[in-house]
Design a protein around this motif. Sequence first.
Motif, PDB file in Angstrom:
ATOM      1  N   ALA A 190      -3.822   7.090   1.355  1.00 19.80           N
ATOM      2  CA  ALA A 190      -4.949   6.263   0.904  1.00 19.80           C
ATOM      3  C   ALA A 190      -6.244   7.061   0.962  1.00 19.80           C
ATOM      4  CB  ALA A 190      -5.056   5.005   1.769  1.00 19.80           C
ATOM      5  N   ILE A 191      -6.423   7.834   2.045  1.00 20.57           N
ATOM      6  CA  ILE A 191      -7.626   8.664   2.175  1.00 20.57           C
ATOM      7  C   ILE A 191      -7.676   9.711   1.064  1.00 20.57           C
ATOM      8  CG2 ILE A 191      -8.709  10.446   3.621  1.00 20.57           C
ATOM      9  CD1 ILE A 191      -7.756   8.770   6.064  1.00 20.57           C
ATOM     10  N   ARG A 192      -6.515  10.267   0.733  1.00 18.74           N
ATOM     11  CA  ARG A 192      -6.460  11.261  -0.343  1.00 18.74           C
ATOM     12  C   ARG A 192      -6.884  10.644  -1.677  1.00 18.74           C
ATOM     13  NH1 ARG A 192      -3.543  12.833  -4.456  1.00 18.74           N
ATOM     14  NH2 ARG A 192      -2.055  11.117  -4.219  1.00 18.74           N
ATOM     15  N   ARG A 193      -6.481   9.415  -1.899  1.00 18.89           N
ATOM     16  CA  ARG A 193      -6.814   8.750  -3.164  1.00 18.89           C
ATOM     17  C   ARG A 193      -8.281   8.322  -3.215  1.00 18.89           C
ATOM     18  NH1 ARG A 193      -1.566   4.959  -4.846  1.00 18.89           N
ATOM     19  NH2 ARG A 193       0.012   6.607  -4.618  1.00 18.89           N
TER      20      ARG A 193
ATOM     21  N   LEU B  92     -13.897   2.174   4.609  1.00 20.64           N
ATOM     22  CA  LEU B  92     -14.566   0.878   4.683  1.00 20.64           C
ATOM     23  C   LEU B  92     -13.541  -0.250   4.791  1.00 20.64           C
ATOM     24  CD1 LEU B  92     -17.238  -0.563   4.710  1.00 20.64           C
ATOM     25  CD2 LEU B  92     -17.266  -0.525   2.211  1.00 20.64           C
ATOM     26  N   PHE B  93     -12.417  -0.105   4.102  1.00 24.06           N
ATOM     27  CA  PHE B  93     -11.364  -1.117   4.141  1.00 24.06           C
ATOM     28  C   PHE B  93     -10.846  -1.297   5.570  1.00 24.06           C
ATOM     29  CE2 PHE B  93      -6.794  -2.078   4.107  1.00 24.06           C
ATOM     30  CZ  PHE B  93      -6.778  -3.272   3.405  1.00 24.06           C
TER      31      PHE B  93
ATOM     32  N   LYS C 252     -13.202  -0.600  18.821  1.00 24.31           N
ATOM     33  CA  LYS C 252     -13.225   0.862  18.902  1.00 24.31           C
ATOM     34  C   LYS C 252     -12.765   1.482  17.589  1.00 24.31           C
ATOM     35  CE  LYS C 252     -11.557   4.739  21.702  1.00 24.31           C
ATOM     36  NZ  LYS C 252     -10.717   5.146  22.875  1.00 24.31           N
ATOM     37  N   ALA C 253     -11.666   0.971  17.051  1.00 20.42           N
ATOM     38  CA  ALA C 253     -11.152   1.486  15.778  1.00 20.42           C
ATOM     39  C   ALA C 253     -12.131   1.198  14.640  1.00 20.42           C
ATOM     40  CB  ALA C 253      -9.795   0.853  15.475  1.00 20.42           C
ATOM     41  N   SER C 254     -12.744   0.020  14.684  1.00 20.07           N
ATOM     42  CA  SER C 254     -13.692  -0.346  13.635  1.00 20.07           C
ATOM     43  C   SER C 254     -14.886   0.601  13.636  1.00 20.07           C
ATOM     44  CB  SER C 254     -14.167  -1.796  13.851  1.00 20.07           C
ATOM     45  OG  SER C 254     -15.102  -2.157  12.857  1.00 20.07           O
ATOM     46  N   ARG C 255     -15.413   0.922  14.848  1.00 14.50           N
ATOM     47  CA  ARG C 255     -16.538   1.852  14.938  1.00 14.50           C
ATOM     48  C   ARG C 255     -16.152   3.236  14.434  1.00 14.50           C
ATOM     49  NH1 ARG C 255     -17.437  -0.702  19.935  1.00 14.50           N
ATOM     50  NH2 ARG C 255     -16.434   1.031  21.033  1.00 14.50           N
ATOM     51  N   LYS C 256     -14.922   3.649  14.723  1.00 12.96           N
ATOM     52  CA  LYS C 256     -14.451   4.969  14.292  1.00 12.96           C
ATOM     53  C   LYS C 256     -14.400   5.053  12.766  1.00 12.96           C
ATOM     54  CE  LYS C 256     -10.678   8.269  14.899  1.00 12.96           C
ATOM     55  NZ  LYS C 256      -9.349   8.515  15.535  1.00 12.96           N
ATOM     56  N   TRP C 257     -13.862   3.998  12.167  1.00 16.53           N
ATOM     57  CA  TRP C 257     -13.801   3.994  10.696  1.00 16.53           C
ATOM     58  C   TRP C 257     -15.197   3.935  10.072  1.00 16.53           C
ATOM     59  CZ3 TRP C 257      -9.924   5.535   7.969  1.00 16.53           C
ATOM     60  CH2 TRP C 257      -8.623   5.373   8.404  1.00 16.53           C
TER      61      TRP C 257
ATOM     62  N   GLU D  31     -17.945   5.176  11.419  1.00 15.85           N
ATOM     63  CA  GLU D  31     -18.523   6.512  11.572  1.00 15.85           C
ATOM     64  C   GLU D  31     -17.989   7.446  10.497  1.00 15.85           C
ATOM     65  OE1 GLU D  31     -17.621   7.667  15.547  1.00 15.85           O
ATOM     66  OE2 GLU D  31     -19.080   6.301  16.455  1.00 15.85           O
ATOM     67  N   ASN D  32     -16.702   7.309  10.208  1.00 16.11           N
ATOM     68  CA  ASN D  32     -16.100   8.112   9.143  1.00 16.11           C
ATOM     69  C   ASN D  32     -16.769   7.798   7.802  1.00 16.11           C
ATOM     70  OD1 ASN D  32     -14.373   9.740   7.648  1.00 16.11           O
ATOM     71  ND2 ASN D  32     -12.751   8.207   7.558  1.00 16.11           N
ATOM     72  N   TYR D  33     -16.977   6.530   7.553  1.00 16.29           N
ATOM     73  CA  TYR D  33     -17.601   6.114   6.294  1.00 16.29           C
ATOM     74  C   TYR D  33     -19.041   6.609   6.208  1.00 16.29           C
ATOM     75  CZ  TYR D  33     -19.161   3.155   2.459  1.00 16.29           C
ATOM     76  OH  TYR D  33     -19.679   2.720   1.272  1.00 16.29           O
ATOM     77  N   PHE D  34     -19.793   6.443   7.292  1.00 13.04           N
ATOM     78  CA  PHE D  34     -21.180   6.902   7.301  1.00 13.04           C
ATOM     79  C   PHE D  34     -21.273   8.406   7.058  1.00 13.04           C
ATOM     80  CE2 PHE D  34     -22.537   3.114   9.993  1.00 13.04           C
ATOM     81  CZ  PHE D  34     -23.274   2.547   8.965  1.00 13.04           C
ATOM     82  N   GLY D  35     -20.316   9.149   7.652  1.00 13.65           N
ATOM     83  CA  GLY D  35     -20.328  10.598   7.510  1.00 13.65           C
ATOM     84  C   GLY D  35     -20.126  11.066   6.082  1.00 13.65           C
TER      85      GLY D  35
END
Length: 564
Positions: A152-155, A162-163, A175-180, A182-186
Amino acid sequence: MGERVIRTADLRNMESYLNNLGNSVNIVAGQIENVGADLNNTKNTLDQLINEFHQFVRSDQLQKNVQLAETRLVKVRQELETEYGHYGDVRRRVNGILQAVDTSLIKKETIENASEDQMLAAPRYWLAPCLIALSAWINDNKELAEKAMNEAIRRDNEKTALFFALVTRRGARYKASRKWLENYFGLQDPHQLEREIVVLIDGFTNGIFGPDARIKCGKKVESWIEELSQKVGFVEEQREQWKVALESKSKKVDEELYPYLREFGKNWGEIEQSLEGVKLHKIIADYFQDVFAKEVTPVKSIAVAVDALLDTLVSRFDDEELPLRRDERLLSLVIQENGDQERAEKLFEEEKVIENQISFTQLLTNFSIHPEVSNASIATQKFSISLSKDWIKSAHEDLTAENRANVPIDINLSIDQWEGVTQDGTNEEELIVSINNHVEKRRNAALSKVKLGVQHWAGLIGGILFTLTGFGVPFLFILAGFCYLYFYLGRRNLRSRKAHISSEFDQLSKYCTENLRASIAEVVDYRRDYKENDANAQLVTEFLDGISPEQYTFSSFDSARSVQ
């Protein structure tokens, strides 16, 4: 005795012939006058027909544009359904799985099998492997979940991040929500944000992501604005951007207003433009007040709130569908504007909503002015307006100054070949004298052209000559009579024609005076109307001064609640 009778009879017949001739001359003269009047009427009628024809052609073209847009809109939506309809199955399956887990009514094996079918049906769609990952997560299949997430990340890395930020928040996995997140913000560049950022901002303003993420989102928004502000010309760019956005709210002046200025005002275009600009103050003030008057009622549960955001994410922001979505929006605007293609295209360009990437400040503008197209909630709309208030004030001040500078000082009037100038109507009597003098000059010019022809004067001279020589040749007296009669009839017809012309100019004088008075009355109304509407500019400034972004970031699902 016999000769006398014959001569008497002959003279009577001659007199009859002369009378008939005079009547014929009068008839011909009347017919000539009628022909002249008919020509004027024909010209006026022709001008009217030409205007009506142009209006008909314009109306017909607008109707055809609407019909064509409706036909094409159906075709575009059919194409969306045909090309991307199977995506809808995947979208519905996501919410179905989440709600099924809530109720525990469906076996995990059923969820897993259904998810695999969707993966096969949508080989390029980013949401399909997300569905597999979600199913594997529910079935505690960590290896499959990681493989599916990587695919999914590759696509589509951003939508996937965000999903899962939303899904994990729904399941209280902070914790997982914050990690995702942070990934999105980055992955974000405030100069070129992806369109699905709408979902993040909507979640932030509605308090979806929890207290820690809420603070992080707020700081990120501040950093985006600070970064954008470092760009040279940023303030000027925002002012121009907001000027375009505010102008998109303007409305055309009612066609029934100021009919005389429309017809006789030479600079009606400037008058109309100034009216549209000055009436914009009240439109903008009412628009903002209406937005902030709407109550934001948070949903009862985080699950319902997240599901709504997920629905927006998975159904509104797929790049493959973007060209068709653009076509769909433009065609909808053509229908909205009753077939005015040029106006629709201008609105479409001003919106800048359906774009691949967009700056954060343009995003705020879209949220504020075009929420129905940018998919922004009322909470997001309030937040965006309050965050942009300084730019809005600057843009509004620019529009106000430009409009005031472009208000015509002189109102140029043109009525039936007469031209005059007024500023506020105080020189009405002067203009009435001027237009009456103009009509009188035209009357005198027209009357001066109505005179006896050379043939009439030749008849008079001939009559005199025949009279002088008739004593030697009595028959010449008869010819002299003919000549005098011809001259007399000419003069009588001349008086009739002059009386007719004078009557026409009397009517013209009345027509011009009445229309001039009516036009001047509308000038007075226009000046008063402008002044009253211009005072509304202060309403916008006062309203914007009374709001701040902090008031409109909600914390519906936090332990504490923000000011609302």
